[in-house]
Design a protein around this motif. Structure first.
Motif, mmCIF file in Angstrom:
data_model
loop_
_atom_site.group_PDB
_atom_site.id
_atom_site.type_symbol
_atom_site.label_atom_id
_atom_site.label_comp_id
_atom_site.label_asym_id
_atom_site.label_seq_id
_atom_site.Cartn_x
_atom_site.Cartn_y
_atom_site.Cartn_z
ATOM 1 N N CYS A 21 -132.302 -20.467 -17.236
ATOM 2 C CA CYS A 21 -131.466 -19.282 -17.406
ATOM 3 C C CYS A 21 -131.549 -18.389 -16.172
ATOM 4 O O CYS A 21 -132.646 -18.034 -15.722
ATOM 5 N N ASN A 22 -130.412 -18.079 -15.604
ATOM 6 C CA ASN A 22 -130.319 -17.238 -14.402
ATOM 7 C C ASN A 22 -131.127 -17.782 -13.222
ATOM 8 O O ASN A 22 -131.569 -17.029 -12.360
ATOM 9 N N PRO A 58 -138.782 -25.535 -9.791
ATOM 10 C CA PRO A 58 -139.017 -24.274 -10.507
ATOM 11 C C PRO A 58 -137.852 -23.811 -11.372
ATOM 12 O O PRO A 58 -138.077 -23.280 -12.463
ATOM 13 N N ASP A 59 -136.605 -24.030 -10.921
ATOM 14 C CA ASP A 59 -135.467 -23.484 -11.657
ATOM 15 C C ASP A 59 -134.464 -24.520 -12.161
ATOM 16 O O ASP A 59 -133.412 -24.161 -12.691
ATOM 17 N N HIS A 60 -134.756 -25.792 -12.005
ATOM 18 C CA HIS A 60 -133.879 -26.830 -12.533
ATOM 19 C C HIS A 60 -134.590 -28.172 -12.514
ATOM 20 O O HIS A 60 -135.666 -28.307 -11.934
ATOM 21 N N ARG A 99 -133.777 -17.875 -26.728
ATOM 22 C CA ARG A 99 -134.944 -17.693 -25.861
ATOM 23 C C ARG A 99 -134.456 -17.935 -24.438
ATOM 24 O O ARG A 99 -133.748 -18.896 -24.190
ATOM 25 N N SER A 100 -134.828 -17.089 -23.528
ATOM 26 C CA SER A 100 -134.222 -17.129 -22.183
ATOM 27 C C SER A 100 -134.934 -18.094 -21.245
ATOM 28 O O SER A 100 -135.448 -17.712 -20.213
ATOM 29 N N ARG A 104 -127.133 -22.460 -21.096
ATOM 30 C CA ARG A 104 -126.633 -23.053 -22.344
ATOM 31 C C ARG A 104 -126.200 -24.499 -22.186
ATOM 32 O O ARG A 104 -126.323 -25.284 -23.096
ATOM 33 N N ARG A 105 -125.678 -24.855 -21.081
ATOM 34 C CA ARG A 105 -125.137 -26.198 -20.923
ATOM 35 C C ARG A 105 -125.931 -26.982 -19.887
ATOM 36 O O ARG A 105 -126.907 -26.505 -19.360
#
Length: 172
Positions: A21-22, A58-60, A99-100, A104-105
């Protein structure tokens, strides 16, 4: 509301990109990555599938899955993996019961042939270098690269520079 069309290929092979998320750096510790691994184990036990390759940044994350013959439901598996990881890493939810942890996809691509598979395998394994998290693919701890290298699929010095075959790929 948009209706996303996912490929229905029973027993198919798919490449995925799943983003936090973000783009928040959630997977920066062994503890957080182990929570993700536990979620994968739980879902694979209930609804088997094979993982050809994977890298967690870390983010994906990126991975290639092989679904069982007659089964095309990768979306349901991702839903359960995301839910299990989120319950562990973000026990509190917002007013929408979210939960962040995850976007979503997710992005999916049906692997077409052996060349397509190899390019996506290389893309996965070079990704930590591409994003500046490691100088070499074998230096990144949360990747299947070393397993593939031990099998002889990659020479010792592979990934010191970006392979030409994946230079134009953008699966982020």
């Amino acid at each position: 509301m948009s209706r996303y069309r996912r490929p229905e290929i029973p027993g198919g092979v798919f490449f995925f990109t799943v983003v936090t998320c973000n783009r928040r750096p959630v997977f920066t510790t062994d503890e957080s990555v182990n929570a993700l691994r536990a979620a994968f184990r739980r879902v694979r036990h209930a609804r088997p599938f094979a993982i050809d390759a994977m890298v967690v940044l870390p983010d994906h994350l990126h991975c290639i899955w092989r679904l069982p013959e007659g089964d095309s439901d990768f979306s349901g598996r991702w839903r359960e993996i995301k839910k299990a990881t989120s319950r562990t890493l973000a026990p509190q939810s917002n007013t929408r019961k979210e939960r962040s942890i995850w976007q979503r996809r997710f992005w999916d691509h049906a692997i077409r042939d052996e060349t397509d598979w190899q390019h996506h395998l290389d893309y996965i394994h070079y990704n930590p270098v591409k994003h500046g998290h490691a100088e070499r693919p074998d230096a990144w701890p949360w990747s299947s690269f070393r397993r593939w290298q031990e099998r002889g699929a990659y020479p010792h010095d592979w990934g010191r520079s970006e392979p030409a075959e994946i230079a134009d790929m953008n699966c982020e």
